[in-house]
Design a protein around this motif. Structure first.
Motif, short mmCIF file in Angstrom:
data_model
loop_
_atom_site.label_atom_id
_atom_site.label_comp_id
_atom_site.label_asym_id
_atom_site.label_seq_id
_atom_site.Cartn_x
_atom_site.Cartn_y
_atom_site.Cartn_z
N UNK A 99 0.84 -1.21 0.00
CA UNK A 99 0.00 0.00 0.00
C UNK A 99 0.87 1.25 0.00
N UNK A 100 1.90 1.25 0.86
CA UNK A 100 2.79 2.43 0.95
C UNK A 100 3.49 2.68 -0.39
N UNK A 101 4.01 1.63 -1.00
CA UNK A 101 4.72 1.77 -2.28
C UNK A 101 3.76 2.13 -3.40
N UNK A 102 2.55 1.57 -3.37
CA UNK A 102 1.56 1.87 -4.41
C UNK A 102 1.19 3.34 -4.43
N UNK A 103 0.98 3.94 -3.26
CA UNK A 103 0.64 5.36 -3.19
C UNK A 103 1.81 6.24 -3.61
N UNK A 104 3.01 5.86 -3.18
CA UNK A 104 4.19 6.66 -3.52
C UNK A 104 4.44 6.67 -5.03
N UNK A 105 4.33 5.50 -5.67
CA UNK A 105 4.60 5.41 -7.10
C UNK A 105 3.48 6.01 -7.96
N UNK A 106 2.24 5.98 -7.45
CA UNK A 106 1.12 6.51 -8.22
C UNK A 106 0.98 8.03 -8.08
N UNK A 107 1.55 8.59 -7.02
CA UNK A 107 1.34 10.01 -6.73
C UNK A 107 1.79 10.91 -7.88
N UNK A 108 2.96 10.67 -8.41
CA UNK A 108 3.50 11.54 -9.47
C UNK A 108 2.61 11.48 -10.71
N UNK A 109 2.15 10.29 -11.08
CA UNK A 109 1.28 10.15 -12.26
C UNK A 109 -0.03 10.88 -12.05
N UNK A 110 -0.62 10.72 -10.85
CA UNK A 110 -1.89 11.39 -10.53
C UNK A 110 -1.72 12.90 -10.55
N UNK A 111 -0.63 13.38 -9.97
CA UNK A 111 -0.37 14.82 -9.93
C UNK A 111 -0.23 15.40 -11.33
#
Length: 496
Positions: free
Chosen positions: A423-435
């Motif tokens: 979960x921690x890695x999924x949010x960290x890696x997805x954040x840049x794409x979402x932003x």
């Protein structure tokens, strides 16, 4: 950041949104349509109401400044596009060509006068905006009397006092006019005089030309000397407009009445003779009374047009649309139906495809929409059909970020990481794409809000606010829900 602090932040935002939406709820569900119409009354119109009713209306006016208003396409009303008569403006300025600065200055003054008139007319959330270089868009949502609104908006506001040419008027006979009431032979009118008409109401309460009158062209006094105008009733209860002249105007009016005792003085408004009283004596003090066959509303409209002043240039209606309230209600129903169908479709898809994680995304979506409505209420936003479209699009975009996050989490789980680490890695890696994806959309909405017209701006505002809130709910809220599930319910296997 601790889970408790995150929970406090979310609860505070929910409370803030609830506070904002409470005003909207009271406005649309506590008060009836008739009560809401009273909130459009002006200060002058409120004078005739009892004290308790005036207090209630004051509360409603204060309440209205904190609600989500409905735009023209949702509650009905009048839409007009006005354009100035540039040829008349050239004649007035004595110029063969007009500069862009001259046109802009005339438009600016017209808008100031329009805003002054409409603010006192009693319409909630009117819109007056420039379209292109020399067009003016006027939207009057909720206006149920198009003829009255058109009179207030389009009246040139030119008030003139002229003497009646009694000798020429006496020569006029019915056979000198055609079927439409127009003079057949204008040679009877002397060079220094002009033909005008006295306007009165017929038995159907419609203002019509009653009879022709010849006036001297010389304007003895005009509306530029007007200082104040108000409505009163005479001893028979009939409305009349009383206006005061400036000190210079009062002196001039006194000289005019003194020099023309026994003659009729025509009070002409926008080319129509409203009354022709006989001057009995010198009238000092600068108090002038206009009586006629008009209702209280018409007298109030005349007074507010006189107070606002005359347009620097005549206006023409380039486009006009009248939207009935029933069409607006149908539009609201269709918009709400579309939003519900879109929301239900998204909710069902997320539950079927992502199971328990889909429910978390749906909770995030519901919170997104609630916070969006709360933000619009605090902004006193005027919601239109394109605005509803922006909200529907927000529903689709709200789960887009969650889809990206969930797919990243699934990739981490396949690599053998623990639930918490995935979960921690999924949010960290997805954040840049979402932003990045949301920033590009925000740039587009910013351009639309700067260069688009009213409805387009409504779409851009709702979408941009929805995107910002979506960033918060899809990342901040869903992550918290995951951590609560793992810590409080000791989840061993992630349903995703």
């Amino acid at each position: 950041m601790s889970k408790l602090f995150r929970i406090i932040i979310i609860l505070a935002l929910i409370a803030f949104a609830t506070w904002g939406l409470s005003y909207t709820y009271l406005w649309y569900f506590k008060y009836s349509d008739k009560d809401r119409e009273l909130a459009n009354l002006t200060a002058e119109q409120l004078v005739s109401y009892p004290e308790d009713v005036r207090e209630k209306i004051k509360e409603m006016k204060a309440l209205r400044s904190r609600i989500i208003n409905l735009g023209l396409d949702l509650q009905g009303g009048i839409y007009m596009v006005l354009e100035p008569d540039l040829e008349k403006l050239k004649e007035k300025m004595g110029s063969a060509e007009l500069s862009q600065e001259d046109i802009k200055d005339a438009i600016r003054r017209v808008i100031e006068i329009l805003r002054s008139r409409i603010d006192k007319f009693g319409v909630s959330e009117p819109t007056i905006a420039i379209q292109g270089e020399d067009r003016i868009v006027v939207e009057l949502p909720g206006s149920k009397d198009p003829d009255r609104a058109k009179t207030v908006v389009m009246s040139s506001g030119v008030l003139e006092f002229k003497l009646v040419d009694e000798e020429t008027t006496a020569k006029l006979r019915r056979d000198m006019f055609d079927e439409d009431g127009n003079l057949i032979d204008n040679s009877i009118i002397p060079e220094g005089s002009e033909l005008a008409y006295l306007w009165v109401k017929n038995k159907y309460d419609v203002l019509v030309r009653q009879r022709a009158v010849v006036l001297y062209k010389d304007v003895l006094l005009d509306g530029s000397y007007l200082k104040r105008a108000q409505v009163q009733t005479d001893q028979f209860g009939k409305p009349e407009v009383i206006f005061s002249l400036s000190a210079e105007g009062a002196k001039k009016f006194a000289r005019i009445t003194e020099a023309n005792v026994g003659k009729r003085l025509a009070i002409v408004f926008d080319g129509k003779i409203l009354s022709m009283p006989v001057i009995r004596e010198r009238i000092p003090g600068g108090q002038v009374r206009i009586t006629g066959s008009f209702t209280m509303k018409e007298a109030q409209d005349l007074a507010l047009v006189l107070r606002a002043g005359a347009f620097p240039v005549p206006l023409q209606i380039a486009e006009q649309r009248i939207i009935g309230p029933s069409l607006g209600r149908d539009t609201i129903k269709a918009g709400v139906k579309a939003a519900l169908i879109a929301a239900i479709a998204v909710v069902v898809f997320m539950i079927i495809y992502y199971k328990l994680s889909g429910i978390i995304a749906d909770i995030s979506l519901a919170l997104n929409m609630y916070l969006l409505l709360g933000a619009l209420a605090w902004l006193n936003f005027t919601l239109t059909l394109p605005g509803i479209a922006g909200m529907i699009l927000t529903i689709g975009m709200a789960v887009d970020a969650n889809v990206i996050i969930f797919e990243r989490i699934k990739e981490e789980l396949r690599s053998g990481k623990t639930i918490m680490a995935s979960i921690q890695a999924g949010y960290e890696k997805a954040f840049r794409t979402i932003l990045d994806s949301n920033m590009t959309t925000l740039i587009a909405t910013f351009v639309l809000s700067q260069f688009g017209s009213g409805p387009i701006k409504g779409f851009a505002v709702t979408l941009s606010i929805g995107i910002v809130i979506n960033m918060f709910t899809s990342i901040f809220v869903t992550k918290l829900l995951y951590f609560i599930g793992i810590d409080w319910f000791k989840v061993k296997k992630l349903s995703i």
